[in-house]
Design a protein around this motif. Structure first.
Motif, PDB file in Angstrom:
ATOM      1  N   ALA A  57      -2.583 -13.760   0.638  1.00 31.94           N
ATOM      2  CA  ALA A  57      -1.634 -12.643   0.541  1.00 31.94           C
ATOM      3  C   ALA A  57      -2.397 -11.425   0.068  1.00 31.94           C
ATOM      4  CB  ALA A  57      -0.486 -12.971  -0.412  1.00 31.94           C
ATOM      5  N   LYS A  58      -1.866 -10.248   0.432  1.00 28.94           N
ATOM      6  CA  LYS A  58      -2.459  -8.997  -0.027  1.00 28.94           C
ATOM      7  C   LYS A  58      -1.326  -8.025  -0.354  1.00 28.94           C
ATOM      8  CE  LYS A  58      -4.811  -8.379   3.761  1.00 28.94           C
ATOM      9  NZ  LYS A  58      -5.659  -7.793   4.821  1.00 28.94           N
ATOM     10  N   LYS A  59      -1.625  -7.110  -1.274  1.00 30.13           N
ATOM     11  CA  LYS A  59      -0.609  -6.135  -1.682  1.00 30.13           C
ATOM     12  C   LYS A  59      -1.310  -4.840  -2.086  1.00 30.13           C
ATOM     13  CE  LYS A  59       3.585  -5.776  -4.530  1.00 30.13           C
ATOM     14  NZ  LYS A  59       3.394  -4.396  -4.985  1.00 30.13           N
ATOM     15  N   SER A  60      -0.668  -3.727  -1.751  1.00 32.52           N
ATOM     16  CA  SER A  60      -1.221  -2.417  -2.100  1.00 32.52           C
ATOM     17  C   SER A  60      -0.788  -2.012  -3.504  1.00 32.52           C
ATOM     18  CB  SER A  60      -0.764  -1.372  -1.087  1.00 32.52           C
ATOM     19  OG  SER A  60      -1.245  -1.681   0.211  1.00 32.52           O
ATOM     20  N   PHE A  61      -1.682  -1.287  -4.193  1.00 31.21           N
ATOM     21  CA  PHE A  61      -1.400  -0.800  -5.538  1.00 31.21           C
ATOM     22  C   PHE A  61      -1.849   0.652  -5.655  1.00 31.21           C
ATOM     23  CE2 PHE A  61      -1.695  -5.386  -6.072  1.00 31.21           C
ATOM     24  CZ  PHE A  61      -0.613  -5.660  -6.892  1.00 31.21           C
ATOM     25  N   LYS A 114     -10.158 -10.735  -3.719  1.00 30.12           N
ATOM     26  CA  LYS A 114     -10.841  -9.620  -3.064  1.00 30.12           C
ATOM     27  C   LYS A 114     -10.129  -8.329  -3.439  1.00 30.12           C
ATOM     28  CE  LYS A 114     -13.005 -11.641   1.050  1.00 30.12           C
ATOM     29  NZ  LYS A 114     -13.018 -11.613   2.549  1.00 30.12           N
ATOM     30  N   LEU A 115     -10.897  -7.348  -3.885  1.00 27.57           N
ATOM     31  CA  LEU A 115     -10.345  -6.041  -4.214  1.00 27.57           C
ATOM     32  C   LEU A 115     -10.954  -5.019  -3.268  1.00 27.57           C
ATOM     33  CD1 LEU A 115      -8.478  -4.493  -6.150  1.00 27.57           C
ATOM     34  CD2 LEU A 115     -10.453  -4.104  -7.634  1.00 27.57           C
ATOM     35  N   ASP A 116     -10.090  -4.413  -2.467  1.00 28.99           N
ATOM     36  CA  ASP A 116     -10.534  -3.469  -1.416  1.00 28.99           C
ATOM     37  C   ASP A 116     -11.594  -4.103  -0.518  1.00 28.99           C
ATOM     38  OD1 ASP A 116      -8.791  -1.598  -2.401  1.00 28.99           O
ATOM     39  OD2 ASP A 116     -10.291  -0.530  -3.586  1.00 28.99           O
ATOM     40  N   GLY A 117     -11.346  -5.405  -0.191  1.00 34.75           N
ATOM     41  CA  GLY A 117     -12.200  -6.106   0.749  1.00 34.75           C
ATOM     42  C   GLY A 117     -13.461  -6.701   0.161  1.00 34.75           C
ATOM     43  N   VAL A 118     -13.711  -6.506  -1.144  1.00 33.47           N
ATOM     44  CA  VAL A 118     -14.937  -7.014  -1.788  1.00 33.47           C
ATOM     45  C   VAL A 118     -14.565  -8.143  -2.742  1.00 33.47           C
ATOM     46  CG1 VAL A 118     -16.913  -6.439  -3.236  1.00 33.47           C
ATOM     47  CG2 VAL A 118     -16.024  -4.750  -1.614  1.00 33.47           C
ATOM     48  N   GLN A 164      -9.096  -4.076 -13.283  1.00 38.96           N
ATOM     49  CA  GLN A 164      -9.841  -3.324 -12.273  1.00 38.96           C
ATOM     50  C   GLN A 164      -8.902  -2.323 -11.596  1.00 38.96           C
ATOM     51  OE1 GLN A 164     -13.062  -3.701 -11.724  1.00 38.96           O
ATOM     52  NE2 GLN A 164     -13.602  -5.691 -12.562  1.00 38.96           N
ATOM     53  N   LYS A 165      -9.487  -1.391 -10.848  1.00 37.46           N
ATOM     54  CA  LYS A 165      -8.705  -0.406 -10.100  1.00 37.46           C
ATOM     55  C   LYS A 165      -9.052  -0.508  -8.614  1.00 37.46           C
ATOM     56  CE  LYS A 165      -8.289   3.035 -13.799  1.00 37.46           C
ATOM     57  NZ  LYS A 165      -8.554   4.452 -14.189  1.00 37.46           N
ATOM     58  N   GLY A 166      -8.027  -0.429  -7.780  1.00 37.04           N
ATOM     59  CA  GLY A 166      -8.255  -0.508  -6.345  1.00 37.04           C
ATOM     60  C   GLY A 166      -6.953  -0.292  -5.599  1.00 37.04           C
ATOM     61  N   GLU A 167      -7.072  -0.132  -4.293  1.00 29.86           N
ATOM     62  CA  GLU A 167      -5.889   0.115  -3.468  1.00 29.86           C
ATOM     63  C   GLU A 167      -5.255  -1.157  -2.945  1.00 29.86           C
ATOM     64  OE1 GLU A 167      -6.710   2.844  -0.339  1.00 29.86           O
ATOM     65  OE2 GLU A 167      -6.868   4.574  -1.673  1.00 29.86           O
ATOM     66  N   GLU A 168      -6.054  -2.238  -2.766  1.00 27.83           N
ATOM     67  CA  GLU A 168      -5.489  -3.453  -2.168  1.00 27.83           C
ATOM     68  C   GLU A 168      -6.122  -4.694  -2.792  1.00 27.83           C
ATOM     69  OE1 GLU A 168      -4.385  -4.241   2.298  1.00 27.83           O
ATOM     70  OE2 GLU A 168      -6.450  -4.889   1.992  1.00 27.83           O
ATOM     71  N   LEU A 169      -5.261  -5.597  -3.266  1.00 21.63           N
ATOM     72  CA  LEU A 169      -5.716  -6.870  -3.831  1.00 21.63           C
ATOM     73  C   LEU A 169      -5.336  -7.989  -2.873  1.00 21.63           C
ATOM     74  CD1 LEU A 169      -6.902  -8.569  -6.165  1.00 21.63           C
ATOM     75  CD2 LEU A 169      -4.598  -8.641  -7.156  1.00 21.63           C
ATOM     76  N   GLU A 170      -6.316  -8.835  -2.541  1.00 18.95           N
ATOM     77  CA  GLU A 170      -6.079  -9.971  -1.650  1.00 18.95           C
ATOM     78  C   GLU A 170      -6.487 -11.252  -2.370  1.00 18.95           C
ATOM     79  OE1 GLU A 170      -7.391 -11.641   2.791  1.00 18.95           O
ATOM     80  OE2 GLU A 170      -8.161  -9.733   2.048  1.00 18.95           O
TER      81      GLU A 170
END
Length: 704
Positions: free
Chosen positions: A91-95, A140-144, A152-158
């Motif tokens: 699953a992934k979600k935007s933040f 994975k945070l922003d694909g990494v 942490q800070k990021g736009e998308e957590l998977e």
């Protein structure tokens, strides 16, 4: 020292042991009793006949109480791994990338991933299974990939995880059976979890190991890798398949066939009596030839499941359980998994480092699981049953952890996790000057959660009798962007126009038309932004005016500049692009700012006439510009009503007699005839030597 009674209810055999946990953190076996089921009351690890299984357990309970001289009230038990189902979920979600990720944020995405695994169960099975646990495989945070996204800070957590499910009927049948013999449950776990915790403890789990518990009805598999248990699986085949083959080929009852199977590893000759009473004596070699196809099939199924769960061959395979003692099975598994035989081993209780077994009463592979059950009880890794209320609806919750969080409770009852958070609003995708730009909708909000009337988060520990209230909230609003909002992203241009300060907004066009500030941008709009503003775009006066002139005898209407434009003291054109801080001055152009040379076409400036069909050029004569009767230069500016001629002034026009400067008069003498007079014709009219001629005149001389 803590004592525990551990009960292992297997498909073929039931074991009850008394163990204690020493001060040296060791497990010591005090006593053990075991008994086979009198009939096939269990199949493939599942209780099929509760009363018959209860009868066997009652016998063991009474025997152990006689030996220990104490009453047994509770036992630690395990349910079969064959009923365990595992699924991987993502699953992934935007933040909001400007805010740190909280524990609730992470748990929310984990819930989404588990919700996705629940879909794998299907709608019918969804209500029949409990999610009894999960382990995260990867963040994975922003694909990494990242070990821990907390703070942490990021736009998308998977998140990818492994979720474990158990049918409700498994636990219910175990509870019912034990209740029949007046036994409570001190601790309940899963057989493959119990086995792997003693054979492959945490300090060994960095190795890629497959543990296979081969019992009578099923072969349970657990995989460790990178410090975690990454998969569980089950093959619905085990030792009973071999027994049934012997039973069928040699016309035996099940008990006699089971006896022969167990004797294969110790004897070369086997004696038996079939159901007709006939006695036989055969070699074990002959029996192995009969059962070899089943051994092939069993080893293949186990190997395929290992390769599937592990996505390749592991570093080693450990075999436990009574079925693992069948000769040749270990070698066949090694061959099919492409491991050397030494990397596939049958281990007994000697593999349990924490075990103290001085009397050697439990040494073979079939006793690993009951010891594992006792160990789980000692470690406090137990199965909990809670009765709680969620939004005034009562629920019975099961968990294989000592402490249950709110999130685990919600998973256990199959709560729709979509109600825990709101969806983000829809985004608007716009193409601006050929480039894609996305305006995000409002982020979703978390549901309001209370436990016993106090605000709580998803990691709140839940206890028996707790009252939970969950209030979902609205979804995030869709993105709304007006032209006015879009203009705020771009700087205004500030300048002076005739000493007054001016500000210029950019222009935004759609399909070539300028959009009003109130226009709401629509999804997939294609916009053009003009942020290069010319002078002509900011002045209201007319840039042009019309004048009338007479040029070479023809009346003309002409459009000329109506204004003069200056930046500081430098004259500029209306197409000049205004820059921040410019000082621009505009004056009316009374003269028009157009010069005679701007309207005269390039033309031949020589004075020519035709004499008796021959072109004569007056080299010394040049055309002049005559403006309103006066000779002027080509730099003279034009005004309305001007009369302009491009010719030789009247006073400078040559005479007919001047032709002979360029035309040889001998030509006329040759044509002379006696008694005739010389005639002069200019443009078909008689003329004299003193007649003035103009450019382009046709002159003829002849005698008459």
């Amino acid at each position: 020292m803590k004592k525990v009674y551990a009960l292992d209810v297997g498909t073929r055999n039931v074991v009850l042991l008394l163990a204690e946990y020493t001060e040296e953190d060791k497990i010591k076996i005090i006593d053990m009793v075991s008994k086979e089921h009198e009939s096939r009351a269990m199949l493939d690890g599942q209780i099929h006949d509760i009363s018959k299984v209860a009868k066997t357990v009652k016998i063991l309970k009474d025997t152990m109480e006689d030996k220990t001289k104490e009453k047994i009230e509770e036992v630690a038990v395990a349910v079969a791994g064959r009923n365990l189902i595992t699924f991987r979920g993502k699953a992934k979600k935007s933040f909001d990338s400007s805010e740190e990720l909280s524990e609730d944020d992470i748990l929310t995405v984990e819930l989404l991933a588990i919700q996705n695994t629940i879909k794998s169960l299907g709608n019918e099975n969804n209500k029949e299974y409990y999610c009894v646990g999960y382990s995260v495989i990867e963040y994975k945070l922003d694909g990494v990939e990242i070990k821990n996204p907390l703070y942490q800070k990021g736009e998308e957590l998977e998140i990818e995880l492994l979720a474990t499910f158990l049918p409700k009927v498994v636990v219910d049948s175990m509870y019912t059976m034990l209740n029949k013999v007046d036994l409570g449950i001190e601790n309940l776990t899963l057989e493959p979890i119990a086995a792997i915790n003693v054979v492959v403890p945490e300090d060994m789990r960095k190795l890629n190991i497959a543990l296979v518990d081969i019992g009578a009805g099923t072969s349970d598999i657990a995989i460790t890798k990178s410090g975690k248990v990454v998969g569980y699986g089950m093959v619905p085949m085990a030792g009973d398949e071999i027994t049934e083959k012997i039973e069928e080929d040699y016309l035996l009852d099940f008990e006699e066939a089971e006896r022969i199977k167990k004797s294969l590893k110790d004897n070369e000759i086997v004696k038996y009596q079939d159901i007709l009473g006939i006695e036989y004596e055969i070699t074990t070699k002959e029996i192995f030839e009969k059962i070899d196809p089943i051994l092939e099939k069993l080893s293949l199924k186990i190997s395929e499941k290992i390769l599937e769960l592990n996505e390749g061959a592991p570093q080693a395979i450990i075999l436990i359980g009574g079925g693992s003692l069948i000769p040749k099975l270990r070698e066949k598994i090694a061959e099919k998994v492409s491991l050397v035989a030494g990397r596939v081993a049958v281990r007994g209780t000697e593999a349990i480092k924490s075990l103290v077994n001085s009397e050697n009463m439990l040494s073979t592979a079939e006793y690993v699981t009951p010891i594992g059950i006792a160990n789980m009880a000692f470690q406090g890794k137990e199965f909990n049953i809670l009765t709680i209320s969620i939004n005034k609806v009562s629920h019975r919750v099961f968990s294989f952890t000592k402490h249950m969080s709110l999130m685990e409770v919600l998973l256990s009852i199959g709560y729709d996790t979509k109600l825990l958070y709101s969806k983000p609003g829809n985004a608007i995708t716009v193409t601006i000057n050929g480039k894609l730009e996305i305006f995000k909708g409002e982020m979703g909000k978390r549901a309001v959660i209370k436990v016993n009337n106090k605000f709580a988060s998803l990691d709140k520990e839940i206890k028996d009798g707790d009252t939970i209230e969950i209030k979902p909230i609205r979804d995030g609003r869709d993105a709304v962007v007006s032209i006015k909002d879009l203009k705020k992203k771009y700087d205004k241009i500030k300048f002076k126009l005739n000493d007054k300060t001016k500000e210029i907004d950019i222009k935004i066009l759609k399909d070539g038309k300028s959009l009003d500030d109130k226009y709401l941008i629509q999804d997939r709009d294609e916009l053009e932004i003009l942020n290069k503003i010319m002078v002509k775009d900011v002045i209201s006066e007319s840039l042009e005016k019309t004048i009338k002139i007479i040029l070479n005898g023809k009346e003309l209407e002409m459009i000329i500049p109506g204004l003069k434009i200056y930046k500081d003291e430098e004259e500029i054109t209306p197409n000049y692009i205004i820059q921040n801080g410019d000082n621009i001055r505009i004056e009316k152009n009374e003269l028009g700012n157009m010069k005679i040379k701007d309207i005269l076409e390039e033309t031949d400036n020589k004075f020519k006439v035709i004499v008796n069909e021959k072109e004569i050029i007056f080299d010394e004569l040049k055309k002049s510009i005559i403006l309103n009767g006066k000779v002027v230069s080509s730099d003279r500016e034009i005004k309305d009503g001007d009369k302009i001629d491009f010719d030789i002034p009247e006073e400078n026009l040559p005479l007919v007699s001047d032709v002979f400067k360029y035309y040889d008069p001998k030509t006329l003498l040759n044509d002379h005839e006696s008694g005739k007079l010389l005639k002069i014709i200019v443009n078909s009219k008689e003329a004299e030597f003193t007649t003035k001629i103009k450019n382009g005149d046709v002159i003829n001389f002849y005698y008459k």
